[in-house]
Scaffold this motif. Structure first.
Motif: not given
Length: 54
Positions: A7-19, A35-42
């Motif tokens: 979960l922590e790793e997923l949260k870090k990846k999510h925050q990185s993508l958000s940035d 940008v659309a691709s990154m949003k889908k990943q997020k």
């Protein structure tokens, strides 16, 4: 890997993508497809985080 660590790793990846999305949207010559691709990943990460947190 424990669920908590995953979960922590997923949260870090999510925050990185958000940035990355924020930076891309502020850049001139924005690539809307990227940008659309990154949003889908997020979104997928957020759904996985929610699923594992339940």
């Amino acid at each position: 890997m424990s669920v908590v660590a995953h979960l922590e790793e997923l949260k870090k990846k999510h925050q990185s993508l958000s940035d990355q999305v924020d930076m891309a949207q502020r850049s001139p010559g924005i690539d809307h497809v990227e940008v659309a691709s990154m949003k889908k990943q997020k979104l997928k990460l957020k759904e996985e985080i929610t699923r594992l947190s339940s």
